[in-house]
Design a protein around this motif. Structure first.
Motif, PDB file in Angstrom:
ATOM      1  N   GLY A  74       0.573  -0.867   0.186  1.00 35.97           N
ATOM      2  CA  GLY A  74       0.080  -0.177  -0.312  1.00 35.97           C
ATOM      3  C   GLY A  74       1.093   0.833   0.056  1.00 35.97           C
ATOM      4  N   TYR A  75       0.781   2.582  -0.134  1.00 34.82           N
ATOM      5  CA  TYR A  75       1.316   3.536  -1.103  1.00 34.82           C
ATOM      6  C   TYR A  75       0.533   4.548   0.088  1.00 34.82           C
ATOM      7  N   PRO A  76       1.338   4.855   1.376  1.00 33.17           N
ATOM      8  CA  PRO A  76       0.220   6.469   1.551  1.00 33.17           C
ATOM      9  C   PRO A  76       0.551   7.359   1.166  1.00 33.17           C
ATOM     10  N   ASP A  97       5.404   9.787   8.683  1.00 35.37           N
ATOM     11  CA  ASP A  97       4.797  10.966   9.496  1.00 35.37           C
ATOM     12  C   ASP A  97       3.247   9.630   9.678  1.00 35.37           C
ATOM     13  N   ALA A  98       2.751  10.040  10.977  1.00 42.65           N
ATOM     14  CA  ALA A  98       1.599   9.020  11.446  1.00 42.65           C
ATOM     15  C   ALA A  98       0.155   9.299  10.757  1.00 42.65           C
ATOM     16  N   ILE A 121       7.455   0.846   8.724  1.00 49.48           N
ATOM     17  CA  ILE A 121       8.621   1.610   8.415  1.00 49.48           C
ATOM     18  C   ILE A 121       9.733   1.956   9.228  1.00 49.48           C
ATOM     19  N   LEU A 122      10.329   2.630   8.962  1.00 52.15           N
ATOM     20  CA  LEU A 122      12.419   2.641   9.080  1.00 52.15           C
ATOM     21  C   LEU A 122      12.990   3.267  10.162  1.00 52.15           C
ATOM     22  N   MET A 139      10.248   7.501  -0.744  1.00 53.67           N
ATOM     23  CA  MET A 139       9.530   8.259   0.202  1.00 53.67           C
ATOM     24  C   MET A 139       8.869   9.026   0.568  1.00 53.67           C
ATOM     25  N   MET A 140       8.042  10.093   0.814  1.00 56.55           N
ATOM     26  CA  MET A 140       7.530  11.371   1.518  1.00 56.55           C
ATOM     27  C   MET A 140       8.495  11.321   3.045  1.00 56.55           C
TER      28      MET A 140
END
Length: 160
Positions: A74-76, A97-98, A121-122, A139-140
């Motif tokens: 999935g790609y938030p 960013d949660a 997460i990383l 990644m954003m």
């Protein structure tokens, strides 16, 4: 790996350049598949190759019904895909960013996705790894996180 006791194998299949006839996972006794996009090709080997991980997931579900436990990415932060091809699990792309993840989760719940969604997460361990992963995974990264990491870039010790 499949022959080892108490080891759960999760086959990572890339969709690009994956011929339709190349699925030997079932014959090997593998039950878990993570479908990934893979690296784009200049020209597919033939017209029977997949062009997306979703198409690969749909093919697996259509061809093998519920035999496989199918995981998709999935790609938030990107537009929502339609229901994820009968996936059993969604693992998101990495993010920092949660609020982006929570918006993503809410969006999928609103369109009826009921499978579990696990956030990717990383941990930031080194500047070099951070730069590589954020570029590779597209990644954003918020300006605040990027600024903090930039402050530490000359420090070769582990950041986490």
């Amino acid at each position: 790996m499949q022959a080892l006791p108490d080891v759960e194998t999760n086959l990572h299949l890339t969709s690009l350049s994956m011929p339709l006839a190349s699925n030997d996972a079932r014959a090997a006794g593998i039950r878990n598949i993570l479908t990934l996009l893979g690296d784009p090709l200049e020209k597919p080997d033939n017209e029977n190759t997949f062009i997306s991980a979703i198409n690969l997931a749909r093919h697996i579900r259509t061809t093998h019904d519920d035999y496989f436990y199918v995981t998709v990415k999935g790609y938030p932060g990107l537009p929502l895909f339609p229901p994820k091809a009968g996936a059993n699990l969604i693992i998101t792309q990495l993010f920092f960013d949660a609020s982006i993840f929570l918006k993503f989760l809410d969006g999928y719940q609103r369109i009826g996705i009921k499978c579990p969604i696990i956030p990717g997460i990383l941990s930031i361990t080194t500047y070099r790894t951070f730069m590589f992963m954020t570029a590779t995974c597209k990644m954003m990264v918020s300006p605040e996180v990027r600024e903090k990491v930039e402050e530490l870039k000359r420090d070769n010790t582990v950041l986490g």
